[in-house]
Design an enzyme around this catalytic site. Structure first.
Site, PDB file in Angstrom:
ATOM      1  N   ASP A 334       0.621  -1.395   0.262  1.00 33.24           N
ATOM      2  CA  ASP A 334       0.219  -0.216  -0.463  1.00 33.24           C
ATOM      3  C   ASP A 334       1.135   1.588  -0.128  1.00 33.24           C
ATOM      4  O   ASP A 334       2.167   1.406  -0.111  1.00 33.24           O
ATOM      5  CB  ASP A 334      -0.727   0.276   1.449  1.00 33.24           C
ATOM      6  N   ASP A 336       1.675   4.833   1.903  1.00 35.22           N
ATOM      7  CA  ASP A 336       0.869   5.576   3.050  1.00 35.22           C
ATOM      8  C   ASP A 336       1.640   7.335   3.096  1.00 35.22           C
ATOM      9  O   ASP A 336       2.945   7.601   2.495  1.00 35.22           O
ATOM     10  CB  ASP A 336       1.519   5.232   5.020  1.00 35.22           C
ATOM     11  N   ASP A 419      -3.011   4.741   2.818  1.00 33.31           N
ATOM     12  CA  ASP A 419      -3.185   5.698   4.096  1.00 33.31           C
ATOM     13  C   ASP A 419      -3.117   6.846   4.469  1.00 33.31           C
ATOM     14  O   ASP A 419      -1.962   7.080   3.722  1.00 33.31           O
ATOM     15  CB  ASP A 419      -2.669   4.401   5.364  1.00 33.31           C
TER      16      ASP A 419
END
Length: 513
Positions: A334, A336, A419
């Protein structure tokens, strides 16, 4: 006439004292001591008698002759603090074990081999009681991950992959302590500038205990580890790994599904009694996309998208990429980002506004906004917490691709996890530090601050235990946690922090040279 006296009840002497001496000791190399705390006196007496009846030698008092300490329900830190107060130190022939080893031995009628899952780790030194004596010697490799040079090129991947499989399997079993031991061993091997050539090369390395060395030795001899191969082919491990790969599904949920006889995604989705939450539903819906690695190019494209949304909401705010991409990695699971707002209080409103903008752009597939629970009065905490208390949101967004990712659906985008974190301005340095290091790096950074500098550090603050006060951020970090300068080209762990103004350690002074 004399008054009639009430009959007195004689207190029965504990059966432990009566039974001792009548039972033959069959296993003279094993001397047990059961910790009464949390276990209770009556249960301890019962288990002691049971062990003696099977030929075990059981002491009622802790002494230097005890080889196996058995504990039930005690926190490792409290247990080891008490043992050290009794003068029971760590030695090669001494074992501090969970009650599971005792019950398995009683079932077998003899002492079962002690495995790493049986050990209760000493948090104060993070060293297995079964560690090889040579690991106690002075080592040129630091025992703290935050002080080790770790390049992106892993020269010992064949060993670290095996150790990480063992660690992951133990995590699935809920054995966090032994799992951490294997994680530490793998981290040390990753930091080595060259590949191991023989088993003796591990003798002076920290955290390379007996079990890790056994795995490495077998790989040297056979090219692989039979224990690791057994785990990789184990149905429970394979199923747990499959289920936990879904966004929103953790080890407990995976184990629950496994225990219910479910083995595939199709079985989970067709089971009428299972109710998926929003995160799990999104995880299954976009599994094919978000299970694929995100490239550095894609991360850069996402940064542009996030920056445009943030600047539209607050032109003075800035966005910094964190996580593995900040450390120089080429791929991640992912992306961030930390959002820095110029004024206090703006961090509370910026994330909802960014989410709304993504909705209007029709690129938001899933969002989970978590409001701030930050309270300085409860921080910093001495225990390790992977997640902080700042405002944050977990998103799945559309990222346009040059090629169609799904010809059947005629899609020109892929789903990517993002995120976003928005800390208060005065906590930005701590958040940037906490969100950029690996889990083990952050754990060791806090351990170093606590044990070597007398400070408590977390994602929110730095607390000086000597002066009982919080330290202000704003001083350069270079040289505060390390004993020498590490050039950016030689390692990946947070080197940008050593060159940027994220210093939070104004009084963590390094030794002078």
């Amino acid at each position: 006439m004399f008054p009639t006296a009430l009959p007195t009840r004689k207190r029965r002497r504990p059966e432990v004292a009566l039974a001792r001496g009548r039972e033959e000791v069959k296993f003279r190399d094993v001397t047990l001591y059961l910790v009464e705390r949390r276990m209770g006196k009556s249960r301890r007496n019962f288990l002691s008698n049971l062990a003696r009846s099977k030929g075990f030698c059981v002491y009622d008092a802790l002494s230097a002759d005890v080889t196996h300490v058995v504990s039930e329900g005690n926190a490792p830190q409290e247990l080891w603090s008490w043992l050290e107060e009794q003068g029971f130190g760590e030695m090669r022939d001494r074992h501090v074990l969970h009650i599971s080893w005792f019950t398995e031995s009683m079932s077998a009628g003899q002492p079962v081999p002690v495995e790493i899952r049986h050990y209760i780790q000493n948090p104060a030194v993070d060293q297995r009681s079964c560690a090889h004596p040579s690991a106690k010697q002075e080592s040129t490799v630091s025992s703290y991950a935050c002080q080790r040079r770790t390049t992106l090129n892993n020269h010992n991947k064949i060993f670290t992959d095996a150790l990480e499989v063992l660690a992951e399997n133990l995590e699935f079993c809920g054995d966090q302590g032994p799992s951490l031991a294997f994680r530490r061993a793998a981290s040390v091997l990753k930091s080595l500038p060259a590949a191991l050539r023989r088993l003796e090369d591990t003798q002076r390395l920290p955290y390379l205990g007996e079990h890790s060395r056994t795995i490495i030795e077998e790989i040297f001899e056979c090219g692989s580890s039979s224990r690791v191969e057994e785990i990789l082919n184990d149905e429970r491990y394979r199923t747990m790994k499959l289920f936990s790969s879904v966004f929103g599904v953790g080890p407990k949920t995976s184990e629950n599904w496994f225990c219910r006889g479910l083995r595939t995604f199709e079985q989970v989705l067709s089971e009428p009694s299972i109710r998926l939450n929003r995160m799990q539903t999104a995880g299954f819906l976009f599994y094919e996309d978000i299970s694929k690695p995100v490239s550095r190019t894609e991360a850069s494209a996402l940064k542009i998208i996030v920056e445009e949304a943030v600047i539209c909401v607050n032109p003075s705010a800035t966005v910094s990429i964190t996580g593995g991409f900040r450390r120089g990695k080429e791929f991640g699971h992912d992306v961030d980002f930390i959002i820095k707002t110029p004024e206090a209080g703006q961090e509370d409103v910026i994330l909802p506004a960014v989410i709304e903008r993504f909705k209007r752009q029709n690129i938001l597939l899933y969002s989970d906004l978590q409001e701030s629970t930050f309270d300085l009065r409860q921080l910093p905490t001495p225990r390790f917490e992977a997640m902080d208390h700042f405002s944050k949101c977990f998103l799945i967004v559309k990222l346009k691709c040059e090629q169609e990712t799904d010809t059947r659906a005629a899609r020109d985008w892929r789903a990517v996890r993002v995120d976003l974190v928005a800390p208060p301005l005065e906590r930005y340095a701590y958040a940037l530090l906490g969100w950029s290091g690996s889990t083990l790096f952050e754990r060791d950074l806090r351990r170093f601050a606590r044990l070597e500098r007398g400070k408590l550090l977390d994602n929110h603050a730095l607390y000086d235990k000597a002066t009982t006060s919080y330290l202000k951020s704003g001083v350069y970090m270079t040289g505060r946690f390390t004993d020498h300068y590490l050039p950016p080209s030689s390692f990946r762990i947070l080197w940008k922090f050593y060159l940027s103004r994220v210093a939070i350690c104004c009084s963590l002074k390094a030794p002078k040279h």
